[in-house]
Design a protein around this motif. Structure first.
Motif, PDB file in Angstrom:
ATOM      1  N   SER A 115      11.539  59.490  -7.251  1.00 50.59           N
ATOM      2  CA  SER A 115      10.922  58.595  -7.720  1.00 50.59           C
ATOM      3  C   SER A 115       9.639  58.749  -7.817  1.00 50.59           C
ATOM      4  O   SER A 115       9.085  57.876  -8.828  1.00 50.59           O
ATOM      5  CB  SER A 115      11.921  58.194  -6.137  1.00 50.59           C
ATOM      6  OG  SER A 115      13.633  57.887  -6.954  1.00 50.59           O
ATOM      7  N   ILE A 116       8.984  58.811  -6.823  1.00 47.97           N
ATOM      8  CA  ILE A 116       7.868  59.398  -6.410  1.00 47.97           C
ATOM      9  C   ILE A 116       6.980  59.836  -8.099  1.00 47.97           C
ATOM     10  O   ILE A 116       6.489  58.517  -8.405  1.00 47.97           O
ATOM     11  CB  ILE A 116       7.310  60.473  -5.332  1.00 47.97           C
ATOM     12  CG1 ILE A 116       7.535  59.601  -4.204  1.00 47.97           C
ATOM     13  CG2 ILE A 116       5.412  59.877  -5.471  1.00 47.97           C
ATOM     14  CD1 ILE A 116       7.593  60.107  -3.375  1.00 47.97           C
ATOM     15  N   ALA A 117       7.569  60.492  -8.324  1.00 40.11           N
ATOM     16  CA  ALA A 117       7.174  61.057  -9.864  1.00 40.11           C
ATOM     17  C   ALA A 117       7.111  60.540 -11.300  1.00 40.11           C
ATOM     18  O   ALA A 117       6.563  59.923 -12.209  1.00 40.11           O
ATOM     19  CB  ALA A 117       7.645  62.637 -10.006  1.00 40.11           C
ATOM     20  N   ALA A 118       8.427  59.588 -10.853  1.00 42.27           N
ATOM     21  CA  ALA A 118       8.585  59.041 -12.061  1.00 42.27           C
ATOM     22  C   ALA A 118       8.274  57.229 -12.242  1.00 42.27           C
ATOM     23  O   ALA A 118       8.042  56.916 -13.315  1.00 42.27           O
ATOM     24  CB  ALA A 118      10.188  58.348 -12.005  1.00 42.27           C
ATOM     25  N   LEU A 119       8.110  56.858 -11.349  1.00 39.62           N
ATOM     26  CA  LEU A 119       6.810  55.970 -11.141  1.00 39.62           C
ATOM     27  C   LEU A 119       5.588  56.422 -11.331  1.00 39.62           C
ATOM     28  O   LEU A 119       5.432  55.302 -12.315  1.00 39.62           O
ATOM     29  CB  LEU A 119       7.504  55.176  -9.933  1.00 39.62           C
ATOM     30  CG  LEU A 119       6.855  53.539  -9.597  1.00 39.62           C
ATOM     31  CD1 LEU A 119       6.951  52.665 -10.575  1.00 39.62           C
ATOM     32  CD2 LEU A 119       6.500  53.360  -8.172  1.00 39.62           C
ATOM     33  N   GLU A 120       5.185  57.310 -11.311  1.00 41.76           N
ATOM     34  CA  GLU A 120       3.816  56.848 -11.316  1.00 41.76           C
ATOM     35  C   GLU A 120       3.797  57.713 -13.195  1.00 41.76           C
ATOM     36  O   GLU A 120       2.917  57.380 -13.590  1.00 41.76           O
ATOM     37  CB  GLU A 120       3.208  58.179 -10.752  1.00 41.76           C
ATOM     38  CG  GLU A 120       1.655  58.831 -10.352  1.00 41.76           C
ATOM     39  CD  GLU A 120       1.073  59.731  -9.794  1.00 41.76           C
ATOM     40  OE1 GLU A 120       0.296  60.511  -9.873  1.00 41.76           O
ATOM     41  OE2 GLU A 120       1.895  59.754  -8.617  1.00 41.76           O
ATOM     42  N   ALA A 121       4.483  58.065 -13.558  1.00 38.07           N
ATOM     43  CA  ALA A 121       4.324  58.503 -14.470  1.00 38.07           C
ATOM     44  C   ALA A 121       4.382  57.605 -15.658  1.00 38.07           C
ATOM     45  O   ALA A 121       3.931  57.334 -16.793  1.00 38.07           O
ATOM     46  CB  ALA A 121       5.546  59.533 -15.331  1.00 38.07           C
ATOM     47  N   VAL A 122       5.321  56.366 -15.117  1.00 43.99           N
ATOM     48  CA  VAL A 122       5.306  55.202 -15.706  1.00 43.99           C
ATOM     49  C   VAL A 122       4.004  54.623 -15.766  1.00 43.99           C
ATOM     50  O   VAL A 122       3.466  54.168 -17.208  1.00 43.99           O
ATOM     51  CB  VAL A 122       6.181  54.456 -16.127  1.00 43.99           C
ATOM     52  CG1 VAL A 122       6.595  52.504 -16.007  1.00 43.99           C
ATOM     53  CG2 VAL A 122       7.606  54.648 -15.968  1.00 43.99           C
ATOM     54  N   LEU A 123       3.687  54.484 -14.827  1.00 47.77           N
ATOM     55  CA  LEU A 123       2.311  53.459 -14.633  1.00 47.77           C
ATOM     56  C   LEU A 123       0.761  53.949 -14.927  1.00 47.77           C
ATOM     57  O   LEU A 123      -0.061  53.840 -15.160  1.00 47.77           O
ATOM     58  CB  LEU A 123       1.940  53.458 -12.777  1.00 47.77           C
ATOM     59  CG  LEU A 123       3.364  52.591 -12.410  1.00 47.77           C
ATOM     60  CD1 LEU A 123       2.828  52.110 -10.651  1.00 47.77           C
ATOM     61  CD2 LEU A 123       2.291  51.198 -12.318  1.00 47.77           C
ATOM     62  N   ARG A 124       1.236  55.577 -15.132  1.00 51.82           N
ATOM     63  CA  ARG A 124      -0.107  56.551 -15.631  1.00 51.82           C
ATOM     64  C   ARG A 124       0.354  56.635 -17.157  1.00 51.82           C
ATOM     65  O   ARG A 124      -0.964  57.058 -18.118  1.00 51.82           O
ATOM     66  CB  ARG A 124      -0.482  57.785 -15.440  1.00 51.82           C
ATOM     67  CG  ARG A 124      -0.680  57.813 -13.275  1.00 51.82           C
ATOM     68  CD  ARG A 124      -1.001  59.020 -13.128  1.00 51.82           C
ATOM     69  NE  ARG A 124      -1.336  59.160 -11.917  1.00 51.82           N
ATOM     70  CZ  ARG A 124      -2.401  59.074 -10.906  1.00 51.82           C
ATOM     71  NH1 ARG A 124      -3.454  58.520 -11.646  1.00 51.82           N
ATOM     72  NH2 ARG A 124      -3.053  59.125  -9.872  1.00 51.82           N
TER      73      ARG A 124
END
Length: 366
Positions: free
Chosen positions: A117-126
């Motif tokens: 979940s951490i990586a998925a949200l970060e990928a969207v925000l970046r």
């Protein structure tokens, strides 16, 4: 359009011990042939299988992620809980909270679930992907900072949000939870936070039975930034879409977030063993279409989902396929095998008017 899909086989290896449904085996409770808790890996694995067979998986950006670090976890969970969880996991497993048994390696599997979940949200925000889906298991929306609850061992979405905030990637976040059960853990973590709007639309008094009231609107600076929408059993497709159109989407628009995050449970589906809401695969597809369009209007399309509940091994794969195809803008379909039957089982017009009355009362109180 690029849709990130974050998953890991090891998350499927999390075990829930010797249960029969929601009850521990023993006394007069006989073990079930399928074994274990309803929160089994098969509904998630079969979603992966279905996407492989239809070809949808080849249109997604399939990714893995590392386990959430201790630093990540400490943003939500106290050190005392982490230490107890790790020690119990290393000793072969056990149960620390309410309906949250785990086996050896349970700590690492839960940390991996949170890491997805951490990586998925970060990928969207970046802007690495347009939107993203985390096939997180075990789920997270019931977990309190120091108390695991309802199959949930770490608060996956809260951890993702706090990690992104710590990195300066986001300020204002909406968490929309359409799991059939109240998102009590997410609510508790952000209850005093005016920069996170938490919305939970759930079956009234399903689980937990003592949380999820409409009157619980937040506290202190967070007053007005928590919204519970308890719906009557049997609400069905029309009721869910009406709830989105009349209450959920306007509230999100008024908040004007930087990103929309979805606690994506499929246990409101018609044949789920833990819910009685009569939603269909089309229901989840239409709700995804609605939030995707709203995200495009408000926040550059930034949308992230994390898998929560959903316990029908037969039907969850089709509900999830409908959601992911919609996220990816794909023409690939997996026709709903219950597409003729479930529409016939929907509530009648009198019940739809009853649900309208429930929504009217909520709108009048907002």
């Amino acid at each position: 359009m690029s849709t990130g899909f974050f998953w890991d086989e090891r998350c499927f290896w999390h075990g829930g011990g010797n249960f029969a449904g929601m009850l521990p085996v023993g006394g007069l409770v006989q073990p079930m042939a399928s074994g274990g808790l309803p929160e089994s890996p098969e509904s998630k694995r079969r979603l992966m299988n279905l996407m492989d067979v239809t070809g949808l998986a080849r249109e997604l950006d399939l990714r893995h992620a590392p386990e959430a670090t201790r630093e990540d976890l400490l943003r939500v969970h106290p050190a005392s809980y982490l230490d107890t969880f790790k020690a119990t996991s290393d000793a072969g497993g056990g149960e620390l909270g309410r309906r949250t048994p785990f086996g050896p390696g349970g700590y690492e599997m839960a940390a991996l679930s949170a890491g997805l979940s951490i990586a998925a949200l970060e990928a969207v925000l970046r802007s690495e992907v347009d939107n993203a889906y985390a096939l997180s298991r075990p789920p997270g929306h019931h977990c309190l900072p120091d108390y695991p609850n309802g199959f949930c061992l770490f608060a996956n979405l809260a951890l993702a949000i706090q990690s992104a905030r710590a990195k300066g990637l986001v300020e204002r976040v909406v968490v929309l939870d359409w799991d059939v059960h109240h998102g009590n853990g997410t609510e508790a973590i952000f209850y005093e936070d005016p920069n996170v709007l938490t919305i939970s639309m759930h079956q009234e008094r399903n689980y937990p039975m003592d949380t999820g009231d409409f009157a619980d609107r937040g506290r202190g600076a967070g007053k007005g930034f928590n919204l519970n929408i308890p719906l009557p059993p049997g609400t069905g497709h029309i009721g869910y879409i009406a709830t989105m159109e009349r209450i959920v989407l306007p509230q999100i628009r008024a908040f004007n977030p930087d990103v929309i995050v979805i606690a994506c449970g499929y246990d409101a589906a018609a044949i789920d063993p833990l819910g009685r809401m009569l939603a269909t695969a089309e229901t989840f597809q239409v709700m995804t279409q609605q939030v995707k369009a709203l995200a495009q209007d408000l926040c550059g399309g930034r949308l992230m989902m994390a898998h929560e509940g959903g316990y029908s091994e037969v039907y969850v794969p089709f509900c999830g396929h409908h959601v992911l195809a919609e996220m990816a803008g794909s023409d690939i379909t997996a026709p709903d095998p219950f597409g003729e039957v479930f529409p016939l089982r929907q509530p009648n017009a009198a019940f739809d008017r009853f649900v309208d009355g429930v929504l009217d009362e909520m709108l009048a109180a907002l």
